[in-house]
Design a protein around this motif. Sequence first.
Motif, PDB file in Angstrom:
ATOM      1  N   ASP A  66       0.815  -1.213   0.000  1.00 37.78           N
ATOM      2  CA  ASP A  66       0.000   0.000   0.000  1.00 37.78           C
ATOM      3  C   ASP A  66       0.849   1.263   0.000  1.00 37.78           C
ATOM      4  N   VAL A  67       2.100   1.160   0.467  1.00 40.87           N
ATOM      5  CA  VAL A  67       3.007   2.310   0.385  1.00 40.87           C
ATOM      6  C   VAL A  67       3.273   2.643  -1.077  1.00 40.87           C
ATOM      7  N   ILE A  68       3.493   1.602  -1.867  1.00 44.17           N
ATOM      8  CA  ILE A  68       3.771   1.795  -3.293  1.00 44.17           C
ATOM      9  C   ILE A  68       2.505   2.185  -4.050  1.00 44.17           C
ATOM     10  N   GLN A  69       1.420   1.451  -3.821  1.00 46.42           N
ATOM     11  CA  GLN A  69       0.186   1.676  -4.574  1.00 46.42           C
ATOM     12  C   GLN A  69      -0.424   3.048  -4.297  1.00 46.42           C
ATOM     13  N   SER A  70      -0.290   3.522  -3.068  1.00 46.16           N
ATOM     14  CA  SER A  70      -0.884   4.815  -2.714  1.00 46.16           C
ATOM     15  C   SER A  70      -0.099   5.995  -3.267  1.00 46.16           C
ATOM     16  N   ASN A  71       1.189   5.749  -3.590  1.00 49.12           N
ATOM     17  CA  ASN A  71       2.057   6.816  -4.100  1.00 49.12           C
ATOM     18  C   ASN A  71       2.228   7.941  -3.079  1.00 49.12           C
ATOM     19  N   ILE A  72       2.075   7.605  -1.802  1.00 48.71           N
ATOM     20  CA  ILE A  72       2.031   8.635  -0.767  1.00 48.71           C
ATOM     21  C   ILE A  72       3.320   9.443  -0.680  1.00 48.71           C
ATOM     22  N   LEU A  73       4.471   8.785  -0.794  1.00 50.56           N
ATOM     23  CA  LEU A  73       5.728   9.514  -0.637  1.00 50.56           C
ATOM     24  C   LEU A  73       5.991  10.467  -1.804  1.00 50.56           C
ATOM     25  N   PRO A  74       5.935   9.998  -3.057  1.00 49.26           N
ATOM     26  CA  PRO A  74       6.147  10.958  -4.150  1.00 49.26           C
ATOM     27  C   PRO A  74       5.073  12.034  -4.221  1.00 49.26           C
ATOM     28  N   ASP A  75       3.822  11.698  -3.868  1.00 47.92           N
ATOM     29  CA  ASP A  75       2.758  12.704  -3.922  1.00 47.92           C
ATOM     30  C   ASP A  75       2.992  13.813  -2.898  1.00 47.92           C
ATOM     31  N   LEU A  76       3.349  13.431  -1.673  1.00 47.13           N
ATOM     32  CA  LEU A  76       3.620  14.443  -0.656  1.00 47.13           C
ATOM     33  C   LEU A  76       4.856  15.262  -1.015  1.00 47.13           C
ATOM     34  N   LYS A  77       5.858  14.589  -1.555  1.00 46.28           N
ATOM     35  CA  LYS A  77       7.075  15.291  -1.966  1.00 46.28           C
ATOM     36  C   LYS A  77       6.753  16.307  -3.052  1.00 46.28           C
ATOM     37  N   SER A  78       5.931  15.906  -4.019  1.00 49.28           N
ATOM     38  CA  SER A  78       5.553  16.808  -5.106  1.00 49.28           C
ATOM     39  C   SER A  78       4.736  17.990  -4.606  1.00 49.28           C
ATOM     40  N   ALA A  86      13.195  16.392  15.031  1.00 46.93           N
ATOM     41  CA  ALA A  86      12.528  16.360  13.726  1.00 46.93           C
ATOM     42  C   ALA A  86      11.913  17.719  13.397  1.00 46.93           C
ATOM     43  N   LEU A  87      11.269  18.339  14.371  1.00 51.36           N
ATOM     44  CA  LEU A  87      10.691  19.666  14.148  1.00 51.36           C
ATOM     45  C   LEU A  87      11.777  20.684  13.813  1.00 51.36           C
ATOM     46  N   ARG A  88      12.910  20.572  14.508  1.00 46.94           N
ATOM     47  CA  ARG A  88      14.012  21.507  14.254  1.00 46.94           C
ATOM     48  C   ARG A  88      14.538  21.353  12.832  1.00 46.94           C
ATOM     49  N   LEU A  89      14.739  20.106  12.413  1.00 47.93           N
ATOM     50  CA  LEU A  89      15.266  19.870  11.071  1.00 47.93           C
ATOM     51  C   LEU A  89      14.260  20.259   9.991  1.00 47.93           C
ATOM     52  N   ALA A  90      12.974  20.051  10.275  1.00 46.89           N
ATOM     53  CA  ALA A  90      11.935  20.414   9.310  1.00 46.89           C
ATOM     54  C   ALA A  90      11.654  21.913   9.312  1.00 46.89           C
ATOM     55  N   LYS A  91      12.109  22.595  10.362  1.00 50.54           N
ATOM     56  CA  LYS A  91      11.912  24.043  10.502  1.00 50.54           C
ATOM     57  C   LYS A  91      10.428  24.393  10.529  1.00 50.54           C
ATOM     58  N   THR A 129       7.646  18.754   3.608  1.00 50.64           N
ATOM     59  CA  THR A 129       8.904  18.226   4.131  1.00 50.64           C
ATOM     60  C   THR A 129       8.643  16.852   4.738  1.00 50.64           C
ATOM     61  N   LEU A 130       9.433  15.862   4.337  1.00 49.36           N
ATOM     62  CA  LEU A 130       9.244  14.495   4.811  1.00 49.36           C
ATOM     63  C   LEU A 130      10.446  14.058   5.639  1.00 49.36           C
ATOM     64  N   GLY A 131      10.155  13.424   6.771  1.00 51.43           N
ATOM     65  CA  GLY A 131      11.220  12.935   7.635  1.00 51.43           C
ATOM     66  C   GLY A 131      10.896  11.572   8.198  1.00 51.43           C
ATOM     67  N   VAL A 132      11.918  10.895   8.679  1.00 52.75           N
ATOM     68  CA  VAL A 132      11.770   9.596   9.334  1.00 52.75           C
ATOM     69  C   VAL A 132      12.104   9.746  10.808  1.00 52.75           C
TER      70      VAL A 132
END
Length: 240
Positions: free
Chosen positions: A121-133, A183-188, A137-140
Motif C-alpha cells: 500500500d506504500v507503493i500503490q498509494s504513491n504517498i511519498l512521491p505525492d507528498l514530496k511533489s 525532527a521539528l528543528r530539522l523540518a523548521k 517536508t518528509l522525515g523519518v
Amino acid sequence: MYCKGNNVKNLSSYQAVFFDVGGVLLKPNPSVGHIYAQYARPFGYEGNAEDLDIEFRRQWDAMGGIESLGAQSGQSAERQFWRQLVKNVFDPHGGLNNFDRYFATVFDAFKKKECWTIFEDVIQSNILPDLKSAGVTLGVISNWDSRLPATLQNMGLAQYFDFILPSAVIGSAKPDGKIFQEALRLAKVDSDDACHIGDEIRTDVEGARNAGIDSILIDRKDRFSEGYDRKVKSFMDLTV
C-alpha cells in the motif's frame, strides 16, 4: 491528501509529515527468523526459522527493544545490543560455531534490499512521491540504529526524505520527546504544522501527541480496534 471516514485533516495541508519505518513502510522479508536461519546454516544451525522468530520476539520484549538504549548512542552501543540479542536467540538452540563471524555477517545483511519488503500500500498509494511533489517536508522518526539510512537507500526510499532520524544515532527513542523535537528543528516547522505516521500507540501516537504533533495510526491488522479515531488500515485510505 485526506483520510476517508476518520478525523484526519488533509496531509498536504501540513508543512511536514514524519514516518516510522518498521511496520509502516518496511517489513522483514520473509521474517527475522528466516533471515537469521538462512545466514546461520553455514555456522551449524539445523533448526527451523519459526523457532527463531518466536525466540526473537521473546528476547526483543525481554530486552526492551532498541528503545532500551535510551540516551546511549553510537555504533558501539547498538552493536552491543544486537550482539547480545542475537546470541540470546541462538543460545537456547545450541548456539553457533564462530558466533562473532556469524553476527558480523547477519548484522550487515539487514541493510540489504533482499532482507526487506516495502508494504504494497506504500507503493500503490504513491504517498511519498505525492507528498514530496506537494512540497511537504518528509522525515523519518524511527526506533532503529545507524543502518537505517543505508537500508532506506537500498530500498529506494531515502530519496523522498529530507532527513532520517534513527533513535540509536540521536540518543533518544520514541516516545521520548527529544527525537520529535529534533525532527521539528530539522523540518523548521512548529508542532502544529506537523504530523507523524506510525503503527504503535505508545511510541508513535502518544509520543507525537506529547510533543504537540498530530498523528495517524497505521493499523493493518486491527491490533488496536477502539479508542483512536485517527486510524487507517492502509495507506490506500489516504487519497489525493
